[in-house]
Motif scaffolding. Structure first.
Motif, PDB file in Angstrom:
ATOM      1  N   ALA A 107       0.834  -1.212   0.000  1.00 11.45           N
ATOM      2  CA  ALA A 107       0.000   0.000   0.000  1.00 11.45           C
ATOM      3  C   ALA A 107       0.864   1.255   0.000  1.00 11.45           C
ATOM      4  CB  ALA A 107      -0.946  -0.016   1.198  1.00 11.45           C
ATOM      5  N   ALA A 108       1.932   1.251   0.783  1.00 12.94           N
ATOM      6  CA  ALA A 108       2.831   2.411   0.834  1.00 12.94           C
ATOM      7  C   ALA A 108       3.506   2.622  -0.514  1.00 12.94           C
ATOM      8  CB  ALA A 108       3.873   2.221   1.931  1.00 12.94           C
ATOM      9  N   ALA A 109       3.952   1.536  -1.144  1.00  7.04           N
ATOM     10  CA  ALA A 109       4.599   1.650  -2.457  1.00  7.04           C
ATOM     11  C   ALA A 109       3.618   2.196  -3.487  1.00  7.04           C
ATOM     12  CB  ALA A 109       5.131   0.289  -2.897  1.00  7.04           C
ATOM     13  N   GLN A 110       2.385   1.771  -3.410  1.00  8.76           N
ATOM     14  CA  GLN A 110       1.368   2.238  -4.354  1.00  8.76           C
ATOM     15  C   GLN A 110       1.101   3.740  -4.184  1.00  8.76           C
ATOM     16  OE1 GLN A 110       0.499   0.210  -6.600  1.00  8.76           O
ATOM     17  NE2 GLN A 110      -1.081   1.342  -7.639  1.00  8.76           N
ATOM     18  N   ARG A 111       1.203   4.217  -2.946  1.00  8.84           N
ATOM     19  CA  ARG A 111       1.002   5.646  -2.675  1.00  8.84           C
ATOM     20  C   ARG A 111       2.267   6.460  -2.935  1.00  8.84           C
ATOM     21  NH1 ARG A 111      -1.711   3.462   1.999  1.00  8.84           N
ATOM     22  NH2 ARG A 111       0.206   3.751   3.174  1.00  8.84           N
ATOM     23  N   GLY A 112       3.359   5.791  -3.290  1.00  4.24           N
ATOM     24  CA  GLY A 112       4.618   6.499  -3.520  1.00  4.24           C
ATOM     25  C   GLY A 112       5.350   6.825  -2.243  1.00  4.24           C
ATOM     26  N   GLU A 113       5.089   6.069  -1.204  1.00  4.49           N
ATOM     27  CA  GLU A 113       5.738   6.296   0.085  1.00  4.49           C
ATOM     28  C   GLU A 113       6.850   5.277   0.272  1.00  4.49           C
ATOM     29  OE1 GLU A 113       1.655   7.655   2.398  1.00  4.49           O
ATOM     30  OE2 GLU A 113       2.577   5.736   2.879  1.00  4.49           O
ATOM     31  N   VAL A 114       7.786   5.652   1.104  1.00  2.00           N
ATOM     32  CA  VAL A 114       8.838   4.737   1.514  1.00  2.00           C
ATOM     33  C   VAL A 114       8.858   4.741   3.043  1.00  2.00           C
ATOM     34  CG1 VAL A 114      10.679   6.465   1.436  1.00  2.00           C
ATOM     35  CG2 VAL A 114      11.239   4.070   1.169  1.00  2.00           C
ATOM     36  N   THR A 115       9.104   3.586   3.624  1.00  2.00           N
ATOM     37  CA  THR A 115       9.109   3.464   5.072  1.00  2.00           C
ATOM     38  C   THR A 115      10.546   3.534   5.577  1.00  2.00           C
ATOM     39  OG1 THR A 115       7.163   2.066   4.964  1.00  2.00           O
ATOM     40  CG2 THR A 115       8.404   2.003   7.000  1.00  2.00           C
ATOM     41  N   ALA A 116      10.734   4.288   6.633  1.00  2.00           N
ATOM     42  CA  ALA A 116      12.051   4.409   7.249  1.00  2.00           C
ATOM     43  C   ALA A 116      11.907   4.220   8.753  1.00  2.00           C
ATOM     44  CB  ALA A 116      12.660   5.775   6.953  1.00  2.00           C
ATOM     45  N   THR A 117      12.954   3.667   9.347  1.00  2.00           N
ATOM     46  CA  THR A 117      12.999   3.507  10.792  1.00  2.00           C
ATOM     47  C   THR A 117      14.213   4.255  11.298  1.00  2.00           C
ATOM     48  OG1 THR A 117      12.034   1.302  10.606  1.00  2.00           O
ATOM     49  CG2 THR A 117      13.110   1.838  12.677  1.00  2.00           C
ATOM     50  N   VAL A 118      14.018   5.078  12.307  1.00  2.00           N
ATOM     51  CA  VAL A 118      15.137   5.778  12.935  1.00  2.00           C
ATOM     52  C   VAL A 118      15.278   5.218  14.347  1.00  2.00           C
ATOM     53  CG1 VAL A 118      13.705   7.728  13.689  1.00  2.00           C
ATOM     54  CG2 VAL A 118      16.166   7.995  13.521  1.00  2.00           C
TER      55      VAL A 118
END
Length: 184
Positions: A107-118
């Protein structure tokens, strides 16, 4: 739809991809994503639910009845309820956590988002997280969804993980590098 081969190659990824396709066709991706978030929280909070989804001694019918009761109690969408029934019928409930993560990634990829963890040694303030999110979004060229973790062993600094990239600016790593350099 462009889904990475890594997600589709796993069992959880195939189920998540199928659910995403159905949700897309029905225009209910956000509702299903919300339902899966609710289920993920319930799994992490309830030992009984986690046991009901992972116990191989429970029959298909017992797992199906348990998951039907939970989904009804949580008030989930029909598609999510049906999906959970399929998982119970196919004895795949033990992979639910992986399926939730795969669905979120799709779903995130479809929205053009990338997930990051800090990961930081101490909790970050909301302002620090917002600033970091802004800088990472500018660096990546797409929206970054940031989650924050705390690991006191870092001593200080940050470790940022974006997909397979890792930016390690922790004091622990710097001290280890200095130690290795002094040994040489």
């Amino acid at each position: 739809m462009d889904i990475s081969a890594g997600i589709q190659a796993s069992l959880a990824g195939r189920y998540a991809s199928a659910l995403f396709e159905l949700a897309s066709e029905g225009g209910s991706v956000s509702a299903v994503e919300s339902d899966l978030e609710t289920l993920g929280s319930a799994l992490s909070e309830s030992d009984d639910l986690r046991l009901a989804t992972t116990n191989p001694q429970l029959s298909r019918d017992e797992q199906a009845q348990a998951i039907a009761a939970v989904t009804k109690h949580l008030g989930l969408a029909e598609l999510t309820i049906n999906f959970m029934g399929v998982l119970a019928g196919n004895r795949r409930l033990h992979k639910l956590t992986d399926m939730i993560a795969a669905f979120k990634a799709i779903a995130a990829a479809q929205r053009g988002e990338v997930t990051a963890t800090v990961t930081s040694a101490h909790p970050l303030s909301d302002d620090q997280i917002a600033t970091l999110k802004t800088k990472l979004t500018a660096r990546e060229g797409r929206t970054v969804m940031l989650s924050a973790d705390v690991d006191p062993d870092l001593l200080g600094g940050l470790v940022v993980t974006i997909g397979s990239q890792r930016i390690d600016a922790s004091i622990r790593t710097r001290l280890n590098s200095l130690s290795q350099a002094m040994k040489a």
